[in-house]
Design an enzyme around this catalytic site. Structure first.
Site, mmCIF file in Angstrom:
data_model
loop_
_atom_site.group_PDB
_atom_site.id
_atom_site.type_symbol
_atom_site.label_atom_id
_atom_site.label_comp_id
_atom_site.label_asym_id
_atom_site.label_seq_id
_atom_site.Cartn_x
_atom_site.Cartn_y
_atom_site.Cartn_z
ATOM 1 N N PRO A 2 31.524 -8.540 22.324
ATOM 2 C CA PRO A 2 32.012 -9.784 22.920
ATOM 3 C C PRO A 2 32.227 -9.607 24.420
ATOM 4 O O PRO A 2 32.808 -8.624 24.872
ATOM 5 C CB PRO A 2 33.331 -10.023 22.187
ATOM 6 N N GLU A 3 31.726 -10.557 25.187
ATOM 7 C CA GLU A 3 31.848 -10.522 26.634
ATOM 8 C C GLU A 3 32.864 -11.570 27.074
ATOM 9 O O GLU A 3 33.565 -12.154 26.256
ATOM 10 C CB GLU A 3 30.472 -10.728 27.269
ATOM 11 N N ARG A 328 20.619 0.559 27.138
ATOM 12 C CA ARG A 328 20.841 -0.844 26.810
ATOM 13 C C ARG A 328 19.535 -1.616 26.922
ATOM 14 O O ARG A 328 18.645 -1.242 27.676
ATOM 15 C CB ARG A 328 21.886 -1.470 27.756
#
Length: 342
Positions: A2-3, A328
């Site tokens: 979650p950002e 990433r």
């Protein structure tokens, strides 16, 4: 993980359902979820008998300001303050000791209109601070507002019990999420040391063009990696870094030192815009994110590039590509985001 938009969505939801209700007790189902204090009984004792005055957000951290619950009811003829479902944006200077206040962070959300004032000539005594409850969702954490009778999920980690049979349940499949109780004599930064490393909030005045330029102009690292550095700007993760770079027509492997002033200015604007758009859509759900009512976020369906590798670019019809950068994924359009050969 979650950002900022997902954490902000949770913050707003918690402010609608948990404020000014006494924490009556709790149950810790996975001890290592509690980062402070090291004693689970001490964690629960610190929370028991407190109420949540307000939830705040700093980067991807959630912070609940706690007050000691008032046991006595007001005298006959007095009226309790009502909690509005429409949060106002009133800055309280107390929170500036924690961090600069961005929009939607470190704010009061009580809408105390004249009709909700105490009908007395005497002001009520100020509440007694009772510390802070800190939460970091990490990769898969969820805070859910449920009936205590709801069956326990396999990955339930912490339960906090409230009146009327309600509970705040922390569910975390990957078990990286953490919770802290910060005693009132200490600041959140002293206990939750990750707060000390955070850069400015994207919505704050501190995240200026001058600041952003200074942070980038001498860094010989890819811009995608720089955007994920929480010491430069707090709250941005993989999803919104990819989205902002696409909207800015910047390839994720572009070195920070190669960015022009115009590109930096455009990137800053698009970071703010894409975060705001996702907040309005209540975040993104690609795997596990849910709001406090267990509902998915809606931004993912309108994403420009993130999670769309192999799909057609909505701008030029080229196939979206994905590459690995520092462990990433980075999603981009090779036509709209050309990498200049230096």
């Amino acid at each position: 993980m979650p950002e900022l938009p997902e954490v902000e969505t949770v913050r707003r939801g918690l402010n609608h359902v948990t404020l000014h209700q006494m924490i009556q007790g709790g149950d810790v189902l996975l001890d290592r979820t509690i980062a402070h204090p090291f004693s689970v009984p001490e964690f629960l004792d610190g929370l028991r008998g407190t109420t949540i005055a307000q939830w705040h957000r700093r980067g991807k951290y959630l912070l609940a300001e706690l007050e000691q619950a008032v046991s006595q009811q007001p005298a006959v003829g007095h009226q309790q303050p009502a909690i509005s479902n429409q949060p106002s944006e009133i800055v309280d200077q107390r929170y500036r000791a924690i961090a600069a206040s961005p929009a939607a962070s470190y704010r009061h959300s009580l809408d105390l209109t004249p009709s909700t004032a105490f009908e007395t000539d005497q002001n009520p005594p100020p509440p007694t601070p009772a510390g802070w409850l800190g939460v970091h969702l990490r990769m898969t954490g969820q805070l859910l507002w449920l009936d205590q009778s709801e069956p326990l999920e396999k990955h339930a980690r912490v339960r906090l019990f409230f009146a009327d049979g309600k509970e705040l349940r922390f569910v975390d499949q990957r078990t990286f999420g953490q919770m802290w109780w910060v005693p009132p004599e200490r600041s959140p930064e002293q206990v939750m040391t990750g707060l000390q490393q955070l850069g400015p909030e994207p919505f704050s005045d501190q995240f200026s063009i001058a600041y952003f330029t200074k942070q980038l102009q001498h860094r010989r690292r890819p811009i995608k990696n720089a955007l994920l550095d929480q010491a430069i700007v707090a709250g941005i993760g993989n999803i919104y870094a990819d989205e902002a770079l696409f909207l800015s027509r910047i390839h994720p492997q572009t070195l920070c030192t190669d960015l022009s002033q115009a590109q930096i200015k455009r990137l800053r604007t698009n970071i703010i815009d894409v975060l705001q758009a996702s907040i309005e859509a209540k975040g993104t759900t690609f795997r596990t994110f849910r709001n406090v009512e267990g509902v998915n976020g809606n931004y993912g369906g309108s994403a420009w590039v993130y999670g769309r590798d192999g799909d057609i670019c909505r701008n030029c019809t080229t196939a979206i590509e994905r590459l690995r950068m520092a462990g990433r994924s980075a999603h981009f359009c090779p036509t709209c985001q050309r990498l200049k050969k230096g």
